[in-house]
Write an enzyme that holds these catalytic residues in place. Structure first.
Site, PDB file in Angstrom:
ATOM      1  N   TRP A 347       0.567  -1.229  -0.202  1.00 13.67           N
ATOM      2  CA  TRP A 347      -0.316  -0.178  -0.076  1.00 13.67           C
ATOM      3  C   TRP A 347       0.744   1.021   0.092  1.00 13.67           C
ATOM      4  CZ3 TRP A 347      -1.625   2.625   4.865  1.00 13.67           C
ATOM      5  CH2 TRP A 347      -0.673   2.132   6.038  1.00 13.67           C
ATOM      6  N   ASP A 348       1.719   1.394   0.380  1.00 14.36           N
ATOM      7  CA  ASP A 348       2.985   2.132   0.100  1.00 14.36           C
ATOM      8  C   ASP A 348       2.488   3.024  -1.088  1.00 14.36           C
ATOM      9  OD1 ASP A 348       4.076   0.272   2.317  1.00 14.36           O
ATOM     10  OD2 ASP A 348       5.808   0.338   1.361  1.00 14.36           O
ATOM     11  N   GLU A 490       0.888  -2.771  12.478  1.00 13.09           N
ATOM     12  CA  GLU A 490       1.366  -3.747  12.213  1.00 13.09           C
ATOM     13  C   GLU A 490       0.878  -4.883  14.214  1.00 13.09           C
ATOM     14  OE1 GLU A 490       4.085  -3.972   8.920  1.00 13.09           O
ATOM     15  OE2 GLU A 490       2.225  -4.843   7.904  1.00 13.09           O
ATOM     16  N   LYS A 603       2.594   0.282  16.033  1.00 13.92           N
ATOM     17  CA  LYS A 603       4.116   0.740  15.115  1.00 13.92           C
ATOM     18  C   LYS A 603       3.745   1.219  14.813  1.00 13.92           C
ATOM     19  CE  LYS A 603       6.430  -2.452  11.534  1.00 13.92           C
ATOM     20  NZ  LYS A 603       5.827  -3.326  11.004  1.00 13.92           N
ATOM     21  N   GLN A 604       2.470   2.269  13.820  1.00 12.36           N
ATOM     22  CA  GLN A 604       2.622   3.850  12.734  1.00 12.36           C
ATOM     23  C   GLN A 604       1.330   4.355  12.712  1.00 12.36           C
ATOM     24  OE1 GLN A 604       3.287   0.420  10.050  1.00 12.36           O
ATOM     25  NE2 GLN A 604       2.567   1.238   9.007  1.00 12.36           N
TER      26      GLN A 604
HETATM   27  C1  BGC Z   1       4.762  -1.601   7.338  1.00 13.14           C
HETATM   28  C2  BGC Z   1       3.933  -1.779   6.364  1.00 13.14           C
HETATM   29  C3  BGC Z   1       4.889  -1.450   4.844  1.00 13.14           C
HETATM   30  C4  BGC Z   1       5.588  -2.516   4.367  1.00 13.14           C
HETATM   31  C5  BGC Z   1       6.670  -2.543   3.937  1.00 13.14           C
HETATM   32  C6  BGC Z   1       6.208  -2.456   7.196  1.00 13.14           C
HETATM   33  O1  BGC Z   1       6.757  -1.936   7.977  1.00 13.14           O
HETATM   34  O2  BGC Z   1       4.578  -1.431   8.812  1.00 13.14           O
HETATM   35  O3  BGC Z   1       3.028  -0.026   6.501  1.00 13.14           O
HETATM   36  O4  BGC Z   1       3.771  -1.202   3.836  1.00 13.14           O
HETATM   37  O5  BGC Z   1       6.195  -2.482   5.725  1.00 13.14           O
HETATM   38  O6  BGC Z   1       7.028  -1.131   3.859  1.00 13.14           O
END
Ligand code: BGC
Length: 778
Positions: A347-348, A490, A603-604
């Site tokens: 989804w980035d 996550e 996490k984010q």
């Molecule tokens: C992040 C995801 C991201 C992926 C690739 C993961 O560490 O939590 O949101 O899509 O890395 O960048």
């Protein structure tokens, strides 16, 4: 800001280093990556070094090995040059190095490395230059210059194609023909072992003393997967030896081949290229960078500090160098800059990189969205396999049509020592909404009706079908829930009603209802076509009956939106000690993922991302309350997190915090920590650099199809200038301390500023005062 490279006050296109540090060299290789979206190589030295990762990738050449998911194969090394001088092998680990400079010119992608090598009483000057062409995507050209003012040199140079590389031990390529053609072209052919993609690599080299081309016949050296020319040259003191290496790569999935075989096509091409000098080819490439990239995405920051402008130049450079133009491929989470994440797309792209392309180069954005259209069959397969309807987009994807590519297993659990199951492939379902968010944003910005009719509507409708089938009816609450997911955070697995997931699923269904109504009223031909393919009459009834019963986590008494059903009941720990420094996630030293699941640790950006993307759904009090609640609990262990926080802090008038997060985001790759950039750059964070400047400080947002512009110029900047496309017009936006100006080139536009609607007539300007209350920060 603290960068791992040096910058120059008067040249924001320069990133360099003035000393050779073997320990940090693998990071510099990633930062100074060179590419053109078709191919990419890391900035490894020509001679081999310890602590290097020699990687070259071509977008889309995915291959699987045994039961593993597909990955981009690491291709043969075309840059190598083994050098001996007076029978001494050249290496930076021997002798002394003086006047070392390595720098990348972000304006045209030229990498230069020069130094004096002091060995056995000699001082020998070296200069290596190279670029990956932006005008001929198959081509890379490098040049070596050697001279000594002190003594004559006996130079032996081995240079050619070295196919003895792998993906951390996994060899994806089967060796094919290896030949010398016409006494001067080295060619190696290979194919991927499972996906059967043919590759042809060619090298043609020329040697000169001073300006005179040498008429020497090199020795040919063929080993397993290798073919080299060996040159032996006597160089007089004061003379200069110059060596130019033209190299190219073609594959059987290329769309631009006119010949029957890639062997012939690539050979013809290398002969043609070699008729031009290094400088002529570089000029052509520089011109292509100017036309394709710099003239399309103008952005300049007036500040005493050059580093923010370097960051935005770096971001635009890397986005151009890592983005394929072929819709069958997409941008990988680490672009083409390293083996990390196997070249897969997340989804980035949709949430973090597409805003840049949609606003500045809509045709590139369209390709990236077409990739999702081509991926519909894989997404439908995934939905069917999970007993759902419609299209469930893969969490990780590779070749457009291949479907879900998330590997099932990850690294070891700190407590049990066993490999951890990666659940995002099955549970991280918000990706389906993210694709729709990007499609809607693209349609709002471009009004590309053809894309909507050919592809966009189908994506939206099939995504909504997935969500409608995914809902879980709860008879007790008389609501549809979405149980057992992973949200953007996550660190929370198997949770129910993740706010981001539920709100965006609800929104997707709403959008699909609107599309059906629009098509029924105004475009029955398209409606009939899509209805017969997707059974829209039934789907519409289903959506109408469900949409208002979807459970949307509401703000609690303190205005906090629960991240999921259980988050607010979990234990609170002090996350200060776990805040990311760009390296490995520190929290895993103390807890495993099951334990983190039971903590209020994020996490984010998750709820905060929802608030940023759907700003119009939430009032200022809710925004601030959620910021105050979640920001301290977020470790930012994903590099995606900082940019969202910076933009939201700008929106909340937390100017200092917004700037701190901006700096942290710029330092993800450019910063001095060795960190994870070694495995490849963080492309979403790089997209986030543009987003922070334009959407955060520039205050540009598209909300429910309407453009909003509310700039927040950082106090350290004197002004900010950028251009974006809006509908059929180009907007030139100049932000100063107290006012901002929008100049429209093209049709009239409307935009919102602090709840007021402004109209700007075609080809005219407007100046608006900036009235920002700055929230006082501790
Ligand atoms: C992040 C995801 C991201 C992926 C690739 C993961 O560490 O939590 O949101 O899509 O890395 O960048």
């Amino acid at each position: 800001m603290e960068y791992c490279v040096t910058t120059k006050k008067d040249d924001s296109w320069y990133i360099g280093t003035d000393h050779f540090d073997l320990f940090k060299d693998d990071k510099t290789e990633a930062i100074m990556f060179q590419g053109n979206g078709y191919l990419g190589i890391r900035a490894t030295a020509e001679e081999r070094n310890l602590n290097e990762r020699r990687n070259m990738f071509v977008a889309g050449t995915f291959d699987a090995f045994n039961d593993e998911v597909t990955e981009l194969p690491n291709l043969p090394d075309l840059l190598n040059m083994g050098i001996q001088i007076n029978q001494q092998i050249f290496s930076l680990s021997m002798g002394l190095i003086e006047n070392y400079h390595k720098h990348l010119n972000l304006k045209n992608g030229e990498l230069i490395r020069s130094f004096d090598w002091l060995i056995n009483g000699n001082r020998i000057s070296f200069k290596f230059s190279r670029f990956v062409s932006m005008s001929d995507v198959h081509l890379l050209v490098s040049k070596l210059e050697i001279s000594s003012d002190q003594s004559d040199l006996k130079i032996t140079l081995n240079s050619g194609i070295d196919g003895q590389y792998s993906n951390s031990g996994t060899q994806h390529l089967v060796e094919g023909d290896k030949r010398l053609f016409e006494g001067k072209i080295l060619q190696l052919q290979e194919k991927t072992q499972q996906s059967n993609i043919g590759l042809a690599f060619n090298v043609l080299q020329k040697a000169y003393i001073n300006k005179e081309q040498l008429d020497v016949k090199p020795n040919i050296d063929m080993g397993r997967r290798q073919i080299f020319d060996e040159y032996n040259v006597d160089l007089n003191k004061g003379d200069k030896f110059t060596f130019v290496k033209y190299a190219n790569v073609y594959t059987t999935i290329d769309k631009d081949i006119e010949h029957e075989t890639i062997s012939v096509a690539s050979m013809d091409a290398i002969k043609k290229s070699s008729m031009m000098t290094y400088k002529e080819l570089l000029d052509k490439s520089t011109n292509a960078w100017n036309i394709n990239v710099w003239q399309r995405s103008l952005i300049s920051i007036d500040s005493d500090d050059v580093d923010p402008q370097v960051a935005i130049n770096f971001a635009r450079y890397q986005l151009a160098a890592n983005t394929p133009k072929d819709p069958r491929m997409n941008i990988a989470a680490k672009g083409l800059t390293g083996e990390g994440y196997k070249g897969h797309t997340f989804w980035d792209t949709e949430i973090y990189m597409l805003p840049y392309f949609t606003f500045t180069m809509p045709e590139m954005a369209r390709n990236l969205l077409e990739y999702r259209y081509l991926g519909l069959d894989g997404a439908r397969r995934k939905a069917r396999d999970n007993d759902y309807w419609g299209a469930q987009f893969p969490w990780e994807s590779a070749w457009s049509t291949d479907g879900e590519m998330t590997p099932p297993w990850g690294s070891a659990d700190i407590v049990t020592g066993k490999p951890m199951r990666i659940l995002s492939g099955s549970l991280e379902q918000h990706i389906t909404s993210d694709v729709v968010i990007a499609v809607m944003q693209y349609l709002a910005i471009t009004e590309d009706q053809k894309f909507a009719e050919d592809m966009g509507y189908e994506i939206i409708l099939d995504a909504a079908k997935f969500w409608a089938s995914r809902l879980d009816w709860d008879p007790e609450y008389h609501k549809f829930m979405i149980d057992d997911v992973i949200g953007p955070d996550e660190y929370k697995e198997h949770i129910d009603n993740n706010a981001f997931t539920n709100y965006t699923a609800f929104w997707c269904i709403q959008k699909a209802i609107a599309v059906v109504e629009l098509l029924r009223n105004s475009n029955s031909e398209i409606y009939d076509r899509l209805n017969s393919k997707l059974h829209l009459d039934d789907a519409y009834q289903d959506w109408i009956s469900k949409v208002d019963l979807i459970f949307l986590p509401k703000p609690n008494k303190s205005e906090v939106i629960p991240e999921d059903d259980s988050y607010l009941q979990k234990k609170i720990v002090d996350t200060n000690q776990y805040q990311s420094d760009g390296g490995h996630a520190k929290i895993f030293k103390d807890y495993n993922i099951q334990q983190i699941n039971d903590l209020q640790v994020t996490k984010q950006a998750d709820v905060l991302l929802l608030i940023f993307l759907f700003d119009d759904l939430f009032g200022d009090d809710i925004k601030l309350a959620n910021w105050n609640y979640y920001e301290p609990k977020t470790t930012h262990d994903s590099s995606l997190s900082f940019s969202t926080h910076s933009i939201l802090a700008s929106d909340l008038n937390l100017a200092d915090t917004a700037y701190e997060y901006f700096e942290k985001a710029c330092e993800i790759d450019l910063g001095s920590g060795v960190g994870k950039s070694v495995q490849g750059l963080h492309m979403a964070s790089i997209g986030g650099i543009w987003n922070m400047v334009v959407e955060g400080f520039g205050g540009v947002r598209v909300l429910d199809g309407q453009l909003r512009i509310e700039p927040h110029l950082p106090s350290k900047w004197n002004s900010l200038h950028f251009e974006i496309n809006w509908h059929q017009s180009l907007l030139k936006i100049d932000v100063y301390k107290d006012t901002f100006q929008i100049s429209v080139l093209g049709d009239a536009i409307t935009f919102v500023n602090h709840n007021e609607l402004y109209h700007v007539a075609a080809n005219s300007k407007i100046v608006i005062p900036i009235s920002v209350e700055v929230n006082v920060e501790d």
